[in-house]
Write an enzyme that holds these catalytic residues in place. Structure first.
Site, PDB file in Angstrom:
ATOM      1  N   HIS A  15     -14.148  35.246  19.890  1.00 57.39           N
ATOM      2  CA  HIS A  15     -14.424  36.738  19.703  1.00 57.39           C
ATOM      3  C   HIS A  15     -13.095  37.438  19.277  1.00 57.39           C
ATOM      4  O   HIS A  15     -11.868  36.938  19.891  1.00 57.39           O
ATOM      5  CB  HIS A  15     -15.240  37.166  20.459  1.00 57.39           C
ATOM      6  CG  HIS A  15     -15.755  38.336  20.836  1.00 57.39           C
ATOM      7  ND1 HIS A  15     -14.972  39.584  21.033  1.00 57.39           N
ATOM      8  CD2 HIS A  15     -17.161  38.975  20.732  1.00 57.39           C
ATOM      9  CE1 HIS A  15     -16.359  40.911  21.339  1.00 57.39           C
ATOM     10  NE2 HIS A  15     -17.165  40.475  20.882  1.00 57.39           N
ATOM     11  N   LYS A  29     -24.134  40.602  30.585  1.00 61.21           N
ATOM     12  CA  LYS A  29     -24.736  40.428  29.877  1.00 61.21           C
ATOM     13  C   LYS A  29     -26.525  39.245  30.648  1.00 61.21           C
ATOM     14  O   LYS A  29     -26.851  39.954  31.046  1.00 61.21           O
ATOM     15  CB  LYS A  29     -24.204  38.757  28.633  1.00 61.21           C
ATOM     16  CG  LYS A  29     -23.507  39.501  27.885  1.00 61.21           C
ATOM     17  CD  LYS A  29     -22.848  38.743  26.184  1.00 61.21           C
ATOM     18  CE  LYS A  29     -22.257  39.066  25.687  1.00 61.21           C
ATOM     19  NZ  LYS A  29     -21.221  40.317  26.334  1.00 61.21           N
ATOM     20  N   ASP A  60     -14.618  30.737  27.184  1.00 57.88           N
ATOM     21  CA  ASP A  60     -14.752  32.528  27.355  1.00 57.88           C
ATOM     22  C   ASP A  60     -16.799  31.645  26.791  1.00 57.88           C
ATOM     23  O   ASP A  60     -17.220  31.276  26.396  1.00 57.88           O
ATOM     24  CB  ASP A  60     -15.290  32.941  25.333  1.00 57.88           C
ATOM     25  CG  ASP A  60     -15.589  34.206  25.516  1.00 57.88           C
ATOM     26  OD1 ASP A  60     -16.731  34.509  26.221  1.00 57.88           O
ATOM     27  OD2 ASP A  60     -15.091  35.585  25.079  1.00 57.88           O
ATOM     28  N   ASN A  75     -27.906  42.048  25.116  1.00 53.81           N
ATOM     29  CA  ASN A  75     -27.743  40.649  25.226  1.00 53.81           C
ATOM     30  C   ASN A  75     -28.003  40.277  26.856  1.00 53.81           C
ATOM     31  O   ASN A  75     -27.948  39.245  27.896  1.00 53.81           O
ATOM     32  CB  ASN A  75     -26.108  40.402  25.538  1.00 53.81           C
ATOM     33  CG  ASN A  75     -25.277  40.496  24.060  1.00 53.81           C
ATOM     34  OD1 ASN A  75     -26.424  39.761  23.570  1.00 53.81           O
ATOM     35  ND2 ASN A  75     -24.939  40.705  24.065  1.00 53.81           N
ATOM     36  N   SER A 119     -20.844  34.429  19.373  1.00 54.61           N
ATOM     37  CA  SER A 119     -22.441  34.963  19.679  1.00 54.61           C
ATOM     38  C   SER A 119     -22.790  35.897  18.795  1.00 54.61           C
ATOM     39  O   SER A 119     -23.804  35.983  18.465  1.00 54.61           O
ATOM     40  CB  SER A 119     -20.884  36.778  19.960  1.00 54.61           C
ATOM     41  OG  SER A 119     -20.002  35.843  18.778  1.00 54.61           O
ATOM     42  N   HIS A 144     -22.002  34.053  26.867  1.00 50.71           N
ATOM     43  CA  HIS A 144     -22.826  34.632  26.291  1.00 50.71           C
ATOM     44  C   HIS A 144     -23.925  33.164  26.878  1.00 50.71           C
ATOM     45  O   HIS A 144     -24.858  32.437  25.893  1.00 50.71           O
ATOM     46  CB  HIS A 144     -23.102  34.101  24.915  1.00 50.71           C
ATOM     47  CG  HIS A 144     -22.854  35.178  23.643  1.00 50.71           C
ATOM     48  ND1 HIS A 144     -23.444  36.608  23.632  1.00 50.71           N
ATOM     49  CD2 HIS A 144     -21.111  36.150  24.070  1.00 50.71           C
ATOM     50  CE1 HIS A 144     -22.682  37.593  23.158  1.00 50.71           C
ATOM     51  NE2 HIS A 144     -21.706  37.325  23.086  1.00 50.71           N
TER      52      HIS A 144
END
Length: 389
Positions: free
Chosen positions: A139, A235, A212, A53, A187, A215
């Site tokens: 997640h 990440k 969130d 990531n 994700s 990513h």
């Protein structure tokens, strides 16, 4: 004399491991060394990693490494304890100010990890008699925080605003406070939440929204901002830690009430310095930030998949055993592409999760696409969008 408790524990563990093995769901750690340029070494073999990531390739950037080394030499290796006990480190104070500015918020709070952030944010804001509505594909750490809170937790269908409205209509009236949980980029599927419409719906029902952005940061984060914007430093920023950006009052409340912040040792100075340097690079080099999505779209075009929405491209296999076999075959050809299996993804949707990075070359992406097409048969590659969540 043998310990009967230990014996029963051993028997329990061995039985569970056998069940996982039979279902191709047992996890094993494999020694792997990462290097610059998306390179990795495993079992003495050089591989190109598509499983990391580190979307902007900053974990091995000399500028980021130098910042971490400088902080390590000046401040030492560890934080020494909770920030509320040992004091607020100047690098963390600077990092929080920079993160808040990047997200257009008044303040930020840095946690030990993204998981710890989500474990602490929701229980600090809602509790019994309150309502949490979470996207079905949220997640694990979002679900963990919701369940710890003691609030009523309701799942809505993935990115389905009509279902979210239906559930708000049904449950919002009896709840004192309501919180909606979602991700900017999901994700395991790589798709994005319909944030402008979701935020408008939340406002209509007086519900708060936590997004969130683990990513999306630095790759596809432009657009609408939620009242609560959390993410990770591990990440796109190539370091370690988590954060939340919000109003000053909310951040001050979390500083006092988020248990995973209050009772956890602060982030090491080197991690904060690395994240600061990476954030500066991210903002100064927009061409680097644009590259992962461009490469992801290059890959989906060559595989005949729907156009990528982020740096994450899932390739559906279905069964866990098949996903492991395909991952192993790719490794034999020099590509490290992890197999994702239940419970991380729904049963029947085991997949390869391909993560594109600014460190990849076009030739590496094309070679992976060709290997996948040959292994799966031309035209047989499937996306997660072929399956209902």
């Amino acid at each position: 004399m043998s310990d009967p408790t230990a014996t029963s524990l051993e028997a329990f563990a061995q039985g569970k491991l056998a069940e996982l093995e039979a279902a191709s769901l047992r996890r094993r750690l494999r020694l792997t060394v990462r290097a610059a340029g998306a390179a990795a070494e495993r079992d003495g073999r050089s591989l190109i990693s598509f499983s990391c990531n580190d979307y902007l390739g900053l974990a091995n950037d000399p500028r980021v490494i130098a910042a971490a080394q400088g902080a390590l030499a000046r401040y030492g290796a560890g934080a020494g304890g909770s920030r509320l006990v040992t004091g607020n480190h100047p690098l963390l104070d600077e990092l929080e100010a920079r993160l808040a500015r990047h997200k257009g918020k008044e303040a930020a709070l840095v946690f030990g990890s993204g998981y710890l952030a989500n474990l602490g944010i929701t229980p600090a804001l809602v509790g019994p008699r309150d309502l949490v509505l979470a996207d079905a594909l949220s997640h694990s750490c979002l679900w963990a925080g919701a369940r710890v809170s003691g609030a009523e937790v309701v799942r809505f269908r993935h990115n389905d605003l009509a279902d979210l409205r239906r559930l708000l209509d049904r449950h919002r009236g009896r709840a004192k406070r309501a919180l909606i949980l979602t991700e900017r980029v999901f994700s395991m599927d790589g798709d994005r939440a319909p944030l402008p419409e979701l935020l408008a719906l939340a406002e209509e029902f007086d519900a708060w929204t936590l997004v969130d952005d683990a990513h999306g940061l630095g790759v596809v984060e432009a657009g609408a901002r939620a009242p609560l914007e959390m993410g990770t430093l591990s990440k796109s920023l190539g370091s370690y830690g988590g954060y939340v950006c919000a109003s000053r009052a909310v951040v001050d409340l979390l500083t006092s009430r988020a248990r995973s912040f209050v009772y956890t040792t602060g982030l090491p100075p080197a991690s904060a310095a690395a994240a600061l340097a990476a954030l500066e690079i991210l903002e100064a080099e927009p061409e680097r930030a644009a590259r992962p999505l461009a490469l992801a779209r290059r890959l989906t075009a060559r595989l005949g998949l729907p156009e990528a929405e982020s740096a994450v491209v899932p390739v559906l296999v279905g069964d866990a055993e098949g996903a492991l076999a395909l991952s192993g075959a790719l490794e034999e050809q020099g590509f490290l592409v992890v197999a994702i299996r239940p419970p991380t993804v729904p049963t029947g949707t085991a997949r390869l999760r391909i993560a594109l990075s600014a460190a990849h070359t076009e030739a590496q992406v094309d070679a992976l696409a060709e290997a996948l097409r040959e292994l799966r048969g031309h035209g047989s590659v499937r996306s997660s969008r072929d399956f209902a969540p």
